[in-house]
Scaffold this active site. Sequence first.
Site, PDB file in Angstrom:
ATOM      1  CD  GLU A 151      45.010  11.741   4.536  1.00 52.77           C
ATOM      2  OE1 GLU A 151      45.286  11.910   3.326  1.00 52.77           O
ATOM      3  OE2 GLU A 151      43.917  11.282   4.914  1.00 52.77           O
TER       4      GLU A 151
ATOM      5  NE  ARG B  80      38.613  18.783  -0.029  1.00 49.30           N
ATOM      6  CZ  ARG B  80      38.284  19.977   0.413  1.00 49.30           C
ATOM      7  NH1 ARG B  80      39.216  20.900   0.543  1.00 49.30           N
ATOM      8  NH2 ARG B  80      37.046  20.253   0.730  1.00 49.30           N
TER       9      ARG B  80
END
Length: 174
Positions: free
Chosen positions: A90, A23
């Site tokens: 992902e 992130r």
Amino acid sequence: MGLHARIRHYFAGSACDVFINHRTVDTRRTVVRLLYDHLKQQGRKPFLDAENLKPGDRLLDTIEEAVRRCKVGVTVFSPRYCESYFCLHELSLLVKSKKRIVPIFYDVKPSQLEVIKNSAGILSCSQKDLQRFHLAIEEAKCIVGLPFDSSKGDWSDLVRKASDAVMSNLYVSA
């Protein structure tokens, strides 16, 4: 040359062997950059969005190709990781394609990981995506990872341990 052929051509000479999933707002300026640089110094070919994506790239196609071609994924779980559609997408690609994953639990415990349905990045997801993300998170919780507390931890030690884990997993997947 079609889109998929161009993407395959793009990766032909520079296929990544390590896909770094993280992130951005939590980790890009810390562990992710250090790990990326360390892996490059060791002769590895890590994929990091900020380094490998170029203007004009089709985001999802390029990422899916990088995941497909990598041997190992490093997933840096952080406090806001589960609020991101892209992070969860992902991760689910890594899990679905049965890639070896090295989790880093950065300021978060595995038990704290859950899909945040009311976050901006997840609100518009389909039920199918939510289920896919949930399954990927549950799978990741079952993988031995590297815990890290950024207020007390030794950054050099984390990068070394993560790099060692990547190297040993590269040899297992070969």
